[in-house]
Design a protein around this motif. Sequence first.
Motif, PDB file in Angstrom:
ATOM      1  N   GLU A 153       0.831  -1.199   0.000  1.00 24.79           N
ATOM      2  CA  GLU A 153       0.000   0.000   0.000  1.00 24.79           C
ATOM      3  C   GLU A 153       0.870   1.256   0.000  1.00 24.79           C
ATOM      4  O   GLU A 153       1.934   1.291   0.609  1.00 24.79           O
ATOM      5  CB  GLU A 153      -0.912   0.019   1.230  1.00 24.79           C
ATOM      6  CG  GLU A 153      -1.965  -1.074   1.237  1.00 24.79           C
ATOM      7  CD  GLU A 153      -2.794  -1.066   2.511  1.00 24.79           C
ATOM      8  OE1 GLU A 153      -4.023  -1.135   2.416  1.00 24.79           O
ATOM      9  OE2 GLU A 153      -2.175  -0.986   3.594  1.00 24.79           O
ATOM     10  N   LEU A 165      -4.251   5.015   3.086  1.00 22.97           N
ATOM     11  CA  LEU A 165      -3.530   3.888   2.498  1.00 22.97           C
ATOM     12  C   LEU A 165      -4.177   3.509   1.174  1.00 22.97           C
ATOM     13  O   LEU A 165      -5.379   3.248   1.110  1.00 22.97           O
ATOM     14  CB  LEU A 165      -3.549   2.693   3.459  1.00 22.97           C
ATOM     15  CG  LEU A 165      -2.981   2.930   4.858  1.00 22.97           C
ATOM     16  CD1 LEU A 165      -3.075   1.656   5.691  1.00 22.97           C
ATOM     17  CD2 LEU A 165      -1.536   3.394   4.772  1.00 22.97           C
ATOM     18  N   PRO A 167      -4.144   0.856  -2.051  1.00 21.68           N
ATOM     19  CA  PRO A 167      -3.654  -0.433  -2.569  1.00 21.68           C
ATOM     20  C   PRO A 167      -3.173  -0.276  -4.010  1.00 21.68           C
ATOM     21  O   PRO A 167      -3.936  -0.483  -4.961  1.00 21.68           O
ATOM     22  CB  PRO A 167      -4.898  -1.334  -2.466  1.00 21.68           C
ATOM     23  CG  PRO A 167      -6.043  -0.391  -2.611  1.00 21.68           C
ATOM     24  CD  PRO A 167      -5.611   0.905  -1.976  1.00 21.68           C
TER      25      PRO A 167
END
Length: 210
Positions: A153, A165, A167
């Motif tokens: 992340e 965060l 991905p």
Amino acid sequence: MKYYVTILCITSVFFLGLFLDFPLWLLITLNMLIFATLLFWELSVFTNKFKGDFALKSYKKSLDLLKYLGLFMFVFLVFEKSSWNDLSTFEMSILFFAVAIVSADIIVYSLYKLKHPATIFIHNDEFIFNNCWLKKRNLKNLNYIGISPLAGELVLGFIKKRDVLLPFREYDKKEFRAFLEILVEKSEHNVYLTEKVQNKFPATSLERTV
């Protein structure tokens, strides 16, 4: 938040019903409601509409492996000494519960691969992360860009607000690099791309597009 509260309430009633010996049909109905709520929550990403000078599409849905590991261990403990030919109401209900969660994730994963929803937007100085937990931040307050210790992340640090965060495996690398460059330009702080980030997303001559 409404989906989260709904799932929390239904799941609480479901587990309460396991110990109060609710009939199987009622427990299965609760599982179907959990499945439907999870699905509609995830699908809200496809229906949310945002204006943006820059938009980034997700090409796949990241799966939470820790969630599946915990679910597997829970189911394993329940069925460890059970016979598949003679399951109790409790065991069948747990099985349907696990199937509901996994099925919702499989459907959403397939839709992401097919539809490629836009999940990151930048409008003027506003950053919008369009996922189940919608997040908005002022990019002028961005003060850190890095990669999480698990290297799955991107970490965006902001003054006075919680980190976001992202991905990054969901996105095209070239498009994501263009996004990173915009972040650096928009911030009013000494933000830069670390060597680790630059190695993960090397510079290209990609033109930015919405």
